[in-house]
Design a protein around this motif. Structure first.
Motif, PDB file in Angstrom:
ATOM      1  N   TRP A  26       4.953  17.357 -25.386  1.00 19.38           N
ATOM      2  CA  TRP A  26       4.703  17.498 -23.810  1.00 19.38           C
ATOM      3  C   TRP A  26       3.899  18.833 -23.813  1.00 19.38           C
ATOM      4  O   TRP A  26       3.347  19.281 -24.707  1.00 19.38           O
ATOM      5  CB  TRP A  26       5.874  19.196 -23.636  1.00 19.38           C
ATOM      6  N   THR A  27       3.213  19.193 -22.442  1.00 21.52           N
ATOM      7  CA  THR A  27       2.126  20.419 -21.901  1.00 21.52           C
ATOM      8  C   THR A  27       2.590  21.176 -21.174  1.00 21.52           C
ATOM      9  O   THR A  27       3.530  20.308 -20.531  1.00 21.52           O
ATOM     10  CB  THR A  27       1.018  19.329 -21.604  1.00 21.52           C
ATOM     11  N   VAL A  28       2.249  22.404 -21.135  1.00 27.38           N
ATOM     12  CA  VAL A  28       1.714  23.577 -20.033  1.00 27.38           C
ATOM     13  C   VAL A  28       0.879  22.939 -18.876  1.00 27.38           C
ATOM     14  O   VAL A  28       0.230  22.834 -19.149  1.00 27.38           O
ATOM     15  CB  VAL A  28       1.972  24.762 -20.300  1.00 27.38           C
ATOM     16  N   ASN A  29       1.554  22.549 -17.953  1.00 28.29           N
ATOM     17  CA  ASN A  29       1.082  22.469 -16.544  1.00 28.29           C
ATOM     18  C   ASN A  29       0.003  24.037 -15.747  1.00 28.29           C
ATOM     19  O   ASN A  29       0.665  24.372 -15.642  1.00 28.29           O
ATOM     20  CB  ASN A  29       1.295  21.311 -15.562  1.00 28.29           C
ATOM     21  N   ALA A  30      -1.151  24.505 -16.912  1.00 28.78           N
ATOM     22  CA  ALA A  30      -1.211  26.078 -16.109  1.00 28.78           C
ATOM     23  C   ALA A  30      -0.965  26.651 -14.909  1.00 28.78           C
ATOM     24  O   ALA A  30      -0.634  26.703 -14.151  1.00 28.78           O
ATOM     25  CB  ALA A  30      -2.468  26.479 -16.840  1.00 28.78           C
ATOM     26  N   THR A  52       4.716  23.774 -14.505  1.00 30.31           N
ATOM     27  CA  THR A  52       5.335  23.022 -14.824  1.00 30.31           C
ATOM     28  C   THR A  52       4.931  22.332 -16.154  1.00 30.31           C
ATOM     29  O   THR A  52       3.898  22.754 -17.094  1.00 30.31           O
ATOM     30  CB  THR A  52       5.626  22.131 -14.148  1.00 30.31           C
ATOM     31  N   ILE A  53       5.788  21.841 -16.244  1.00 35.85           N
ATOM     32  CA  ILE A  53       6.176  21.411 -17.996  1.00 35.85           C
ATOM     33  C   ILE A  53       6.645  19.902 -18.345  1.00 35.85           C
ATOM     34  O   ILE A  53       7.103  19.001 -17.590  1.00 35.85           O
ATOM     35  CB  ILE A  53       6.932  21.850 -18.975  1.00 35.85           C
ATOM     36  N   SER A  54       4.983  18.654 -18.360  1.00 35.33           N
ATOM     37  CA  SER A  54       5.474  17.420 -17.956  1.00 35.33           C
ATOM     38  C   SER A  54       5.126  17.128 -20.219  1.00 35.33           C
ATOM     39  O   SER A  54       4.564  17.511 -20.579  1.00 35.33           O
ATOM     40  CB  SER A  54       3.631  17.014 -17.760  1.00 35.33           C
ATOM     41  N   GLY A  55       6.070  15.795 -20.051  1.00 35.25           N
ATOM     42  CA  GLY A  55       5.835  14.665 -21.045  1.00 35.25           C
ATOM     43  C   GLY A  55       7.169  13.905 -21.195  1.00 35.25           C
ATOM     44  O   GLY A  55       7.199  13.608 -19.858  1.00 35.25           O
ATOM     45  N   ALA A  75      10.965  29.150 -15.076  1.00 32.51           N
ATOM     46  CA  ALA A  75      10.765  30.865 -15.212  1.00 32.51           C
ATOM     47  C   ALA A  75      10.246  31.981 -16.340  1.00 32.51           C
ATOM     48  O   ALA A  75      11.463  30.899 -17.211  1.00 32.51           O
ATOM     49  CB  ALA A  75      12.098  30.564 -14.568  1.00 32.51           C
ATOM     50  N   GLY A  76       9.814  32.613 -15.876  1.00 33.00           N
ATOM     51  CA  GLY A  76       8.825  32.973 -17.349  1.00 33.00           C
ATOM     52  C   GLY A  76       8.310  32.242 -18.100  1.00 33.00           C
ATOM     53  O   GLY A  76       7.306  31.486 -17.491  1.00 33.00           O
ATOM     54  N   ASN A  77       7.956  32.494 -19.187  1.00 30.97           N
ATOM     55  CA  ASN A  77       6.960  32.073 -20.468  1.00 30.97           C
ATOM     56  C   ASN A  77       7.659  31.341 -20.971  1.00 30.97           C
ATOM     57  O   ASN A  77       8.866  30.920 -21.727  1.00 30.97           O
ATOM     58  CB  ASN A  77       6.346  33.180 -21.194  1.00 30.97           C
ATOM     59  N   VAL A  78       6.590  29.955 -21.215  1.00 30.42           N
ATOM     60  CA  VAL A  78       6.948  29.039 -22.402  1.00 30.42           C
ATOM     61  C   VAL A  78       6.626  29.599 -24.016  1.00 30.42           C
ATOM     62  O   VAL A  78       5.606  30.033 -24.008  1.00 30.42           O
ATOM     63  CB  VAL A  78       6.073  27.831 -22.612  1.00 30.42           C
ATOM     64  N   ALA A  79       8.791  29.721 -24.809  1.00 30.21           N
ATOM     65  CA  ALA A  79       8.305  30.155 -25.910  1.00 30.21           C
ATOM     66  C   ALA A  79       7.345  29.232 -27.036  1.00 30.21           C
ATOM     67  O   ALA A  79       6.808  29.741 -27.847  1.00 30.21           O
ATOM     68  CB  ALA A  79       9.373  30.286 -26.171  1.00 30.21           C
ATOM     69  N   GLY A  80       8.112  27.914 -27.166  1.00 30.38           N
ATOM     70  CA  GLY A  80       7.005  26.861 -27.808  1.00 30.38           C
ATOM     71  C   GLY A  80       8.218  25.981 -28.253  1.00 30.38           C
ATOM     72  O   GLY A  80       9.501  25.450 -27.731  1.00 30.38           O
TER      73      GLY A  80
END
Length: 139
Positions: free
Chosen positions: A19-23, A27-30, A50-55
């Motif tokens: 996955w990667t975060v689409n800044a 959104t997240i793609s994967g 919603a909110g931040n992506v923790a990892g």
């Protein structure tokens, strides 16, 4: 010493790997697995998070309340110009490019929507391959 167990998805929560975060739109793609609406390994893009992506190893929730477990994060391409274009190294186009991720829509029609998107994607790919054949024949 006990080995640390890798985190696993909670029951009923689909996993997104590589996955990667689409800044631009958060959104997240994967590639999804463990979803009733998508085939395992199908490329997807979530609705905004919603909110931040923790990892990796964490659960994220979209603004539409869908939840996803983040598995293995995508690795950055090594050398060759950076970005997705670095994968091709300025050479001829490769016919087996990865398809664009299908959006994850919070509707009951996900399966039908995914089939329609896959059919449109296949038609576009066939058109691209035909253009490449014509171009190769002209050379």
């Amino acid at each position: 010493q006990r080995a640390k167990k890798a985190p696993t998805a909670p029951r009923g929560v689909p996993t997104i790997n590589k996955w990667t975060v689409n800044a631009g739109d958060n959104t997240i793609s994967g590639f999804i697995s463990g979803s009733a609406d998508f085939t395992d390994g199908q490329p997807v893009t979530t609705s905004p998070i919603a909110g931040n992506v923790a990892g990796s190893g964490s659960v994220v929730q979209t603004k539409s309340k869908s939840r996803y477990f983040l598995g293995e994060e995508a690795s950055a391409p090594s050398g060759g110009g950076g970005g997705i274009f670095g994968l091709f190294g300025g050479q001829k186009k490769v016919a087996a490019e990865a398809p664009a991720p299908a959006p994850v829509a919070p509707t009951k029609d996900n399966a039908a929507e995914a089939r329609r998107a896959a059919a449109a994607e296949a038609a576009a790919k066939n058109k691209q391959l035909e253009e490449e054949r014509k171009q190769a024949a002209a050379e």
